[in-house]
Design a protein around this motif. Structure first.
Motif, short mmCIF file in Angstrom:
data_model
loop_
_atom_site.label_atom_id
_atom_site.label_comp_id
_atom_site.label_asym_id
_atom_site.label_seq_id
_atom_site.Cartn_x
_atom_site.Cartn_y
_atom_site.Cartn_z
N LYS A 1 -7.41 11.79 7.44
CA LYS A 1 -7.50 10.14 7.61
C LYS A 1 -6.16 9.51 6.64
O LYS A 1 -5.42 10.18 5.93
CB LYS A 1 -8.50 9.69 7.04
N ARG A 2 -6.15 8.25 6.99
CA ARG A 2 -5.03 7.61 6.01
C ARG A 2 -5.79 7.45 4.76
O ARG A 2 -6.97 6.69 4.79
CB ARG A 2 -4.64 6.35 6.76
N PHE A 3 -5.27 7.69 3.61
CA PHE A 3 -5.72 7.64 2.27
C PHE A 3 -4.97 6.74 1.53
O PHE A 3 -3.98 7.07 1.28
CB PHE A 3 -6.02 8.72 1.63
N ILE A 4 -5.43 5.76 0.76
CA ILE A 4 -4.59 4.77 -0.05
C ILE A 4 -4.61 5.47 -1.37
O ILE A 4 -5.77 5.72 -1.95
CB ILE A 4 -5.09 3.35 -0.12
N ALA B 1 4.72 10.50 1.79
CA ALA B 1 4.04 9.22 1.67
C ALA B 1 4.61 7.97 2.60
O ALA B 1 5.73 8.09 3.41
CB ALA B 1 3.81 8.87 0.41
N SER B 2 3.72 6.89 2.63
CA SER B 2 4.26 5.56 3.40
C SER B 2 4.06 4.65 2.55
O SER B 2 2.99 4.38 1.88
CB SER B 2 3.50 5.51 4.52
N ILE C 1 0.67 -1.31 -0.01
CA ILE C 1 -0.04 -0.01 0.02
C ILE C 1 0.92 1.07 0.12
O ILE C 1 1.93 1.42 0.74
CB ILE C 1 -1.12 0.21 1.07
N LEU C 2 0.43 2.38 -0.79
CA LEU C 2 1.04 3.44 -0.85
C LEU C 2 -0.06 4.35 -0.19
O LEU C 2 -1.17 4.75 -0.68
CB LEU C 2 1.48 3.98 -2.12
N GLY C 3 0.33 5.21 1.00
CA GLY C 3 -0.50 5.87 1.76
C GLY C 3 -0.26 7.28 1.95
O GLY C 3 1.12 7.70 2.12
N PRO D 1 8.77 5.24 5.64
CA PRO D 1 8.47 6.54 4.95
C PRO D 1 9.03 6.60 3.42
O PRO D 1 10.00 5.96 3.13
CB PRO D 1 9.29 7.54 5.92
N ILE D 2 8.24 7.27 2.60
CA ILE D 2 8.75 7.68 1.22
C ILE D 2 9.14 9.17 1.51
O ILE D 2 8.13 10.22 1.91
CB ILE D 2 7.64 7.59 0.31
#
Length: 245
Positions: A108-111, A209-210, A100-102, A200-201
């Motif tokens: 909120k956490r969004f994909i 992103a994560s 998943i890239l979020g 982390p990204i």
């Protein structure tokens, strides 16, 4: 009117004329007939709030993720997806687990991108979830600036003891987030025995992103977890390089 607000909006509008390029400090100040000292102070604030990105002293400024989030514009997310898609497909192929890239969107956490495994027993995740419920959300929260984090927590409140028992107080939450940031890794185990692993990204050293893998606890031995974490870190590094290119 509050003059500094007007000037900040003028800067955003000036840079938004061409969202695909970066503008230097000199270019912005001269284009808006603004004193450079005033301009740089406003730019620094906009960068801190993620409405702009600073690409480097000689590279200039361009719109950041919060500028796009105001209108739910997916252009910024698509840039992330383009850089991450191939890497995530390789990551999922190696472990046959969902990646998943979020990002954070609407508190909120969004994909923004997901690569499913073909396991009979798969982990399914809603596109939007509470930041506290997932490894992705917790990691992204840990890397927000103190001002952004305090503002967000003031709106959403502290996590419940059921969702995150170690962080149901202000001191506990700060300690947990500091630990995540220090390790560059978040690991969660849900009440339904799902393990989440997130790293982390970064783009120009800023976390944007994560990258995560979620899988049932039954498929995550200590040895396999170490292998997944190492691969996540390598994959994140590859995505970082693509974002910075």
């Amino acid at each position: 009117m509050v003059l500094v607000v007007v000037k900040a909006l003028d800067i955003l509008e000036y840079i938004a004329r061409d969202a695909d390029r970066a503008y230097s400090l000199t270019e912005i100040a001269e284009g808006l007939n603004m004193h450079q000292a005033t301009c740089v102070n406003i730019l620094q604030t906009l960068v801190e709030k993620s409405y702009l990105e600073h690409l480097g002293r000689k590279k200039g400024y361009r719109l950041g993720p919060m500028a796009y989030n105001l209108t739910n514009n997916l252009s910024y997310s698509q840039h992330l997806v383009t850089a991450a898609k191939e890497v995530m497909e390789s990551l999922t192929a190696r472990f046959n687990e969902t990646s998943i890239l979020g990002v954070i969107r609407n508190q909120k956490r969004f994909i923004v991108h997901l690569v499913n495994s073909d396991q009979d027993l798969q982990v399914r995740s809603r596109t939007e979830r509470s930041l506290y419920e997932t490894a992705t959300g917790r990691l992204l929260l840990a890397y927000l600036s103190p001002r952004e984090r305090d503002s967000l927590i003031a709106n959403i409140g502290l996590p419940s003891s059921i969702i995150w028992p170690e962080a149901d107080t202000q001191a506990g939450l700060e300690a947990e987030l500091s630990k995540i940031q220090a390790e560059g890794l978040c690991v969660t185990l849900s009440p339904t025995h799902i393990i989440g692993l997130a790293v982390p990204i970064r783009k120009q050293k800023q976390v944007v992103a994560s990258l995560s893998i979620f899988l049932p606890e039954i498929r995550c031995s200590i040895t396999r977890q170490k292998e997944i974490v190492q691969s996540l870190q390598l994959a994140a590094q590859a995505i970082n390089e693509r974002l910075d290119a």
